[in-house]
Every structure is written in C-alpha cells, then in structure tokens.
Write a protein that holds these residues in place. Structure first.
Motif, mmCIF file in Angstrom:
data_model
loop_
_atom_site.group_PDB
_atom_site.id
_atom_site.type_symbol
_atom_site.label_atom_id
_atom_site.label_comp_id
_atom_site.label_asym_id
_atom_site.label_seq_id
_atom_site.Cartn_x
_atom_site.Cartn_y
_atom_site.Cartn_z
ATOM 1 N N SER A 197 -34.946 74.750 111.858
ATOM 2 C CA SER A 197 -34.375 76.109 111.979
ATOM 3 C C SER A 197 -34.246 76.752 110.647
ATOM 4 C CB SER A 197 -33.025 76.161 112.797
ATOM 5 O OG SER A 197 -32.575 77.207 112.875
ATOM 6 N N ARG A 198 -34.554 77.991 110.392
ATOM 7 C CA ARG A 198 -34.173 78.667 109.084
ATOM 8 C C ARG A 198 -32.860 79.239 108.952
ATOM 9 N NH1 ARG A 198 -36.923 80.914 105.121
ATOM 10 N NH2 ARG A 198 -39.256 80.492 106.136
ATOM 11 N N GLU A 199 -32.263 79.552 110.193
ATOM 12 C CA GLU A 199 -30.850 80.229 109.739
ATOM 13 C C GLU A 199 -29.595 79.308 110.160
ATOM 14 O OE1 GLU A 199 -33.001 81.914 112.573
ATOM 15 O OE2 GLU A 199 -33.833 83.011 110.635
ATOM 16 N N LYS A 200 -30.048 78.211 110.952
ATOM 17 C CA LYS A 200 -29.023 77.150 111.279
ATOM 18 C C LYS A 200 -29.405 75.960 110.914
ATOM 19 C CE LYS A 200 -27.467 80.121 115.365
ATOM 20 N NZ LYS A 200 -27.090 80.020 116.783
ATOM 21 N N ALA A 201 -28.622 74.886 111.076
ATOM 22 C CA ALA A 201 -29.111 73.687 110.631
ATOM 23 C C ALA A 201 -28.499 72.465 111.814
ATOM 24 C CB ALA A 201 -28.283 73.201 109.411
ATOM 25 N N PRO A 202 -29.173 72.727 112.963
ATOM 26 C CA PRO A 202 -29.074 71.930 113.982
ATOM 27 C C PRO A 202 -29.603 70.475 113.605
ATOM 28 C CG PRO A 202 -31.092 73.177 114.616
ATOM 29 C CD PRO A 202 -30.412 73.559 113.400
ATOM 30 N N TYR A 203 -29.092 69.219 114.178
ATOM 31 C CA TYR A 203 -29.450 68.055 113.771
ATOM 32 C C TYR A 203 -29.386 66.942 114.940
ATOM 33 C CZ TYR A 203 -24.665 67.293 112.504
ATOM 34 O OH TYR A 203 -23.165 67.313 112.536
ATOM 35 N N LEU A 204 -30.059 65.903 115.047
ATOM 36 C CA LEU A 204 -30.009 65.070 115.993
ATOM 37 C C LEU A 204 -29.470 63.707 115.353
ATOM 38 C CD1 LEU A 204 -30.886 63.962 118.998
ATOM 39 C CD2 LEU A 204 -33.022 63.550 117.698
ATOM 40 N N LEU A 205 -28.439 63.128 115.972
ATOM 41 C CA LEU A 205 -27.802 61.792 115.546
ATOM 42 C C LEU A 205 -27.425 60.837 116.454
ATOM 43 C CD1 LEU A 205 -24.514 61.865 116.144
ATOM 44 C CD2 LEU A 205 -24.668 63.832 114.267
ATOM 45 N N CYS A 206 -27.474 59.662 116.094
ATOM 46 C CA CYS A 206 -27.198 58.323 116.838
ATOM 47 C C CYS A 206 -25.888 58.084 116.697
ATOM 48 C CB CYS A 206 -28.277 57.203 116.476
ATOM 49 S SG CYS A 206 -30.130 57.351 116.937
ATOM 50 N N LEU A 207 -25.217 57.606 117.856
ATOM 51 C CA LEU A 207 -23.840 56.957 117.754
ATOM 52 C C LEU A 207 -23.922 55.748 118.308
ATOM 53 C CD1 LEU A 207 -22.044 59.905 119.561
ATOM 54 C CD2 LEU A 207 -22.171 59.559 117.349
ATOM 55 N N GLU A 208 -23.415 54.667 117.426
ATOM 56 C CA GLU A 208 -23.257 53.313 117.794
ATOM 57 C C GLU A 208 -21.915 53.229 118.473
ATOM 58 O OE1 GLU A 208 -25.811 51.204 114.164
ATOM 59 O OE2 GLU A 208 -23.616 50.586 114.246
ATOM 60 N N VAL A 209 -21.679 52.587 119.697
ATOM 61 C CA VAL A 209 -20.474 52.649 120.659
ATOM 62 C C VAL A 209 -20.449 51.365 121.196
ATOM 63 C CG1 VAL A 209 -20.926 54.943 121.203
ATOM 64 C CG2 VAL A 209 -21.930 53.466 122.731
ATOM 65 N N ILE A 210 -19.198 51.212 121.478
ATOM 66 C CA ILE A 210 -18.789 50.081 122.285
ATOM 67 C C ILE A 210 -18.163 50.385 123.635
ATOM 68 C CG2 ILE A 210 -17.150 48.045 122.550
ATOM 69 C CD1 ILE A 210 -17.242 47.695 119.401
ATOM 70 N N SER A 211 -18.579 49.866 124.597
ATOM 71 C CA SER A 211 -18.083 50.310 125.928
ATOM 72 C C SER A 211 -16.613 50.134 125.876
ATOM 73 C CB SER A 211 -18.895 49.620 127.111
ATOM 74 O OG SER A 211 -18.250 49.867 128.458
ATOM 75 N N ALA A 212 -15.781 51.012 126.512
ATOM 76 C CA ALA A 212 -14.259 50.918 126.592
ATOM 77 C C ALA A 212 -13.955 49.805 127.445
ATOM 78 C CB ALA A 212 -13.750 52.125 127.195
#
Length: 144
Positions: A115-130
C-alpha cells in the motif's frame, strides 16, 4: 428466643474462621476485579501499539525501508508483552469460542502488505490457551 440458632457464614478463606472472613472474600473479589481491569487495559494497549506502529510506518520513505522498521517495531511491542504489565495480567486474544494469552509476537514472521498511503501488515501471535489446553480442535493440527 427458643428455637433459633446462630449460623455463621463466610465468603472466601477457610470455613469457621472468626473475624475478617467476609472481608477476605471481598479482598479476593477486588483482586480478581483489578486483575481483569489490568488484563483488559493490557489488551487494549496492544491494539493501540499495533495501530500506532502502522501509522508510523506510513511515514517511512522510501517504502523499501518499511519492512525493517516493521520488524523493529514488532520486536518492541513483543518485548512489552512481558515487561510492561503487572504480574498476573497479560494480553488476551479471542480465538473462536475461547480466549488465549498472547506470549510473543515473532518479528521475523511479520509481513508488510502493499500500500502506498498506508502501512497494513500481517503478523503472527504466539498464544497459550487460557484453559491450559494445548491441542487443536479446529482440525488444523495435521491429524487428518
């Protein structure tokens, strides 16, 4: 009067404790309430940090420098998951019908989207189930 008996009730603590047993229950409830507020605040703080990072990345030119800046920013946010929060609280993330605690955001997995105007990104989250479970109920664990 005849026929009446005295009944002692307690909330929290060990049954039969004199004095302060009811207050102990109130203290426990207040502690749980405070922990919930702190957890909610930590979760909102993560969302604000990630949105703020996107806004900062939009000002990085040339665009080729954004990927490196993204990974540096994600590393800072990930470190803050541990260092910026009170003991006992953390960032919670809804995972379908259950909650999971975010323990790390791997910066090397973050990908900047085009994207030229914005900066969207994709990320991963490492999680532990509650609930403490480690298995996968969604069929994505490679068993079939």
């Amino acid at each position: 009067p005849a026929g009446l008996s005295r009944v002692r009730t307690t909330t929290g603590g060990k049954g039969g404790e004199e004095g302060g047993a009811i207050d102990g229950g109130d203290d426990a409830e207040e502690e749980i309430s405070m922990q919930r507020r702190d957890t909610f605040a930590a979760t909102m703080e993560l969302a604000e940090d990630l949105c703020g990072l996107s806004a900062k990345l939009a000002t990085v030119f040339p665009q080729e420098g954004r990927q490196g800046a993204l990974r540096q920013g994600i590393s800072r946010v990930s470190e803050g998951l541990v260092t910026r929060h009170k003991p006992g609280c953390g960032v919670m993330f809804p995972m379908g019908d259950r909650m999971a605690r975010v323990v790390r955001i791997p910066a090397e997995e973050a990908v900047l989207l085009n994207s030229r105007e914005k900066a969207p990104y994709l990320l991963c989250l490492e999680v532990i189930s509650a609930d403490g479970s480690t298995g996968s109920d969604d069929g994505l664990d490679g068993d079939g």
